[in-house]
Design an enzyme around this catalytic site. Sequence first.
Site, PDB file in Angstrom:
ATOM      1  N   CYS A   1      -1.116   2.835   6.394  1.00 34.66           N
ATOM      2  CA  CYS A   1      -0.828   1.483   6.856  1.00 34.66           C
ATOM      3  C   CYS A   1      -0.447   0.641   5.643  1.00 34.66           C
ATOM      4  O   CYS A   1      -0.728   1.004   4.503  1.00 34.66           O
ATOM      5  CB  CYS A   1      -2.018   0.886   7.596  1.00 34.66           C
ATOM      6  SG  CYS A   1      -3.500   0.657   6.574  1.00 34.66           S
TER       7      CYS A   1
ATOM      8  N   HIS B   1      -8.805   3.034  -2.982  1.00 32.46           N
ATOM      9  CA  HIS B   1      -7.406   2.825  -2.614  1.00 32.46           C
ATOM     10  C   HIS B   1      -6.724   1.980  -3.690  1.00 32.46           C
ATOM     11  O   HIS B   1      -6.484   0.798  -3.498  1.00 32.46           O
ATOM     12  CB  HIS B   1      -7.367   2.135  -1.242  1.00 32.46           C
ATOM     13  CG  HIS B   1      -6.021   1.726  -0.750  1.00 32.46           C
ATOM     14  ND1 HIS B   1      -4.844   2.310  -1.183  1.00 32.46           N
ATOM     15  CD2 HIS B   1      -5.656   0.777   0.163  1.00 32.46           C
ATOM     16  CE1 HIS B   1      -3.821   1.734  -0.556  1.00 32.46           C
ATOM     17  NE2 HIS B   1      -4.292   0.803   0.257  1.00 32.46           N
TER      18      HIS B   1
ATOM     19  N   CYS C   1       0.814  -1.224   0.000  1.00 30.85           N
ATOM     20  CA  CYS C   1       0.000   0.000   0.000  1.00 30.85           C
ATOM     21  C   CYS C   1       0.847   1.273   0.000  1.00 30.85           C
ATOM     22  O   CYS C   1       0.389   2.323  -0.438  1.00 30.85           O
ATOM     23  CB  CYS C   1      -0.926   0.027   1.213  1.00 30.85           C
ATOM     24  SG  CYS C   1      -1.804  -1.511   1.497  1.00 30.85           S
TER      25      CYS C   1
END
Length: 387
Positions: free
Chosen positions: A373, A343, A91
């Site tokens: 995160c 995302h 991520c």
Amino acid sequence: MEQVVIVDAIRTPMGRSKGGAFRNVRAEDLSAHLMRSLLARNPALEAAALDDIYWGCVQQTLEQGFNIARNAALLAEVPHSVPAVTVNRLCGSSMQALHDAARMIMTGDAQACLVGGVEHMGHVPMSHGVDFHPGLSRNVAKAAGMMGLTAEMLARMHGISREMQDAFAARSHARAWAATQSAAFKNEIIPTGGHDADGVLKQFNYDEVIRPETTVEALATLRPAFDPVNGTVTAGTSSALSDGAAAMLVMSESRAHELGLKPRARVRSMAVVGCDPSIMGYGPVPASKLALKKAGLSASDIGVFEMNEAFAAQILPCIKDLGLMEQIDEKINLNGGAIALGHPLGCSGARISTTLLNLMERKDVQFGLATMCIGLGQGIATVFERV
């Protein structure tokens, strides 16, 4: 040591992954479009003067495989002499791309870099080809590889109720829609070609993922998505699946001034940390604390925060433990976040940093912090300072 500055930052609109605007547009094309756009917006910098291109992408297979950074650069007609590398910290990939470029500039090994990232989650699903080693279960809970269950764990540990999650998710959509209506995203979104619901080619200049009709009452009717018996995390309180790319022009401050380019912000500090994979969503807390320590600042010095909304159940514990619960509406994700915008894994680090820079300018604050995160237990953070 050279000062690292952000000269420009842009992104595509966020397209829905299921039958959305970019269903017929490849990830390389989204990336190349932004590379061309950044260079066109900053003509004082010749493309041949770029030292490197750092591009985040998580699922590096199919159209995103074989070094998508280089493929996109070739499509964008960047001179062949300019190298390019694809970066993967899950991520945090495009924020890691920024960190990699920044360190090259700090050490004098580079003067100008393009950084960014992309993920087309409609064409290359997050789980495509994933095959975890069975031996991992000796050291890490199997559920740690299931992001939704790690969010459930955080919610239980920190007393985050279903009602709190629903309220935060509704806020994300409301703020993102308000930002759209007020043209707050205009300076960051580059109109990008795609197809409407009827298949007609058009230029999109808005995020189609936002659901302005979202209410707490509607969210309350959704079933738990990951733990059907005892869970509180739903699809509505999770980051949306979307396709998109984001990019930044990063330079040494001296080179920017030499070319007559006005820096928008300095990279004040950077941090990346590891944490327990079972609570991977907690990574922004130690990452932010470390970045603040490196910058000689405290959370109270930060005017605005962009914290990636993987899940409402994940971001709320981070806000709580950073001591920011009373300042959510003054400082945190003022234009909504990933619950509303989605995302796209390799894109999000550059996307939230781009939004942060615009918010810092609009709110006239000196310092901003972007943090995320990272799956399997990491966190990444960057402190920016207005120039």
